[in-house]
Write a protein that holds these residues in place. Structure first.
Motif, PDB file in Angstrom:
ATOM      1  N   SER A 139      42.953  41.338  35.463  1.00 47.91           N
ATOM      2  CA  SER A 139      43.238  40.030  36.124  1.00 47.91           C
ATOM      3  C   SER A 139      44.047  40.191  37.360  1.00 47.91           C
ATOM      4  O   SER A 139      44.825  41.516  37.285  1.00 47.91           O
ATOM      5  N   PHE A 184      36.197  37.362  32.835  1.00 50.33           N
ATOM      6  CA  PHE A 184      35.476  36.817  31.287  1.00 50.33           C
ATOM      7  C   PHE A 184      33.978  37.588  31.254  1.00 50.33           C
ATOM      8  O   PHE A 184      33.283  37.892  32.208  1.00 50.33           O
ATOM      9  N   GLU A 197      41.012  35.936  37.643  1.00 50.85           N
ATOM     10  CA  GLU A 197      40.801  36.279  36.280  1.00 50.85           C
ATOM     11  C   GLU A 197      39.224  36.865  35.943  1.00 50.85           C
ATOM     12  O   GLU A 197      38.468  36.399  36.687  1.00 50.85           O
ATOM     13  N   LYS A 215      34.411  35.080  27.200  1.00 49.99           N
ATOM     14  CA  LYS A 215      35.611  35.469  26.559  1.00 49.99           C
ATOM     15  C   LYS A 215      36.436  36.281  27.632  1.00 49.99           C
ATOM     16  O   LYS A 215      35.865  37.175  28.468  1.00 49.99           O
ATOM     17  N   GLN A 216      37.766  35.962  27.757  1.00 49.79           N
ATOM     18  CA  GLN A 216      38.731  36.190  28.701  1.00 49.79           C
ATOM     19  C   GLN A 216      38.819  37.907  28.623  1.00 49.79           C
ATOM     20  O   GLN A 216      39.130  38.298  27.480  1.00 49.79           O
TER      21      GLN A 216
END
Ligand SMILES: *[C@@H]1O[C@H](CO)[C@@H](O)[C@H](O)[C@H]1NC(C)=O
Length: 180
Positions: free
Chosen positions: A89, A74, A72, A84-85
């Motif tokens: 991913s 960020f 993932e 923040k994501q």
């Protein structure tokens, strides 16, 4: 660090390509890893003003498709630690499959025989255990998305075996406008 970085940078899996020139560059800031019984990243250092990644990574076990990984990403735009994501991913996938699917994002940064002896040119499955060197690796963003948020980009990769988390790698890179 090749393999290493690779895993976390995997994160940069935007699907959009473009012929527009990129307006950003990236450099390593820090990394953090767990699970040295499988992959030990502790002998990687960042050197010099440009934070070249240097050192060795030890892979303790042959990495085959009994392993799987996910990643993932960020962004901390202001440098205040608020991440923040991002939509980039990697869904949980068998190890070798993930390596092959996402390698194009790392291809420009790692050159077999030049800055690593990790077999990035053949990407064997399994990836054999061993100690691999990484010498003066800089992040080259060729093959990365044209549009990229600026700030501190964190990639978090988790490695699993039989459903159990056996290691993680977190890499932070600083994304900035190309200095004119
Ligand atoms: C960089 O890494 C190489 C390969 O592991 C090692 O031989 C060399 O001593 C390292 N250089 C520094 C300055 O740590």
């Amino acid at each position: 660090m090749k393999e290493v970085l690779a895993f976390t940078l995997l994160v940069l899996t935007g699907k959009a390509y473009s012929i527009l020139p990129k307006s950003y560059e990236a450099r390593f800031i820090s990394f953090d890893s767990t699970g040295p019984e499988v992959v030990d990243f502790s002998k990687i250092r960042f050197l010099g003003r440009d934070h070249r990644a240097n050192g060795t990574v030890e892979i303790m076990k042959d990495l085959d498709n009994t392993f799987s990984l996910s990643a993932e990403s960020f962004i901390d735009s202001n440098g205040d630690g608020e991440y923040k994501q991002l939509p980039f991913s990697i869904p949980l996938e068998p190890f070798c499959k993930a390596l092959n699917s996402y390698w194009s994002y790392f291809d420009a940064s790692f050159k077999y025989g030049e800055n690593t002896d990790f077999p990035v040119h053949t990407r064997p499955c399994p990836v054999p255990k061993g100690i691999y060197y990484f010498k003066d690796v800089l992040i080259k963003t060729d093959g990365w998305p044209t549009i990229m948020p600026r700030g501190y980009l964190k990639g978090v990769t988790n490695l699993f075996r039989n459903g159990e988390n056996v290691g993680s790698l977190e890499i932070v890179a600083h994304i900035t406008d190309i200095a004119k």
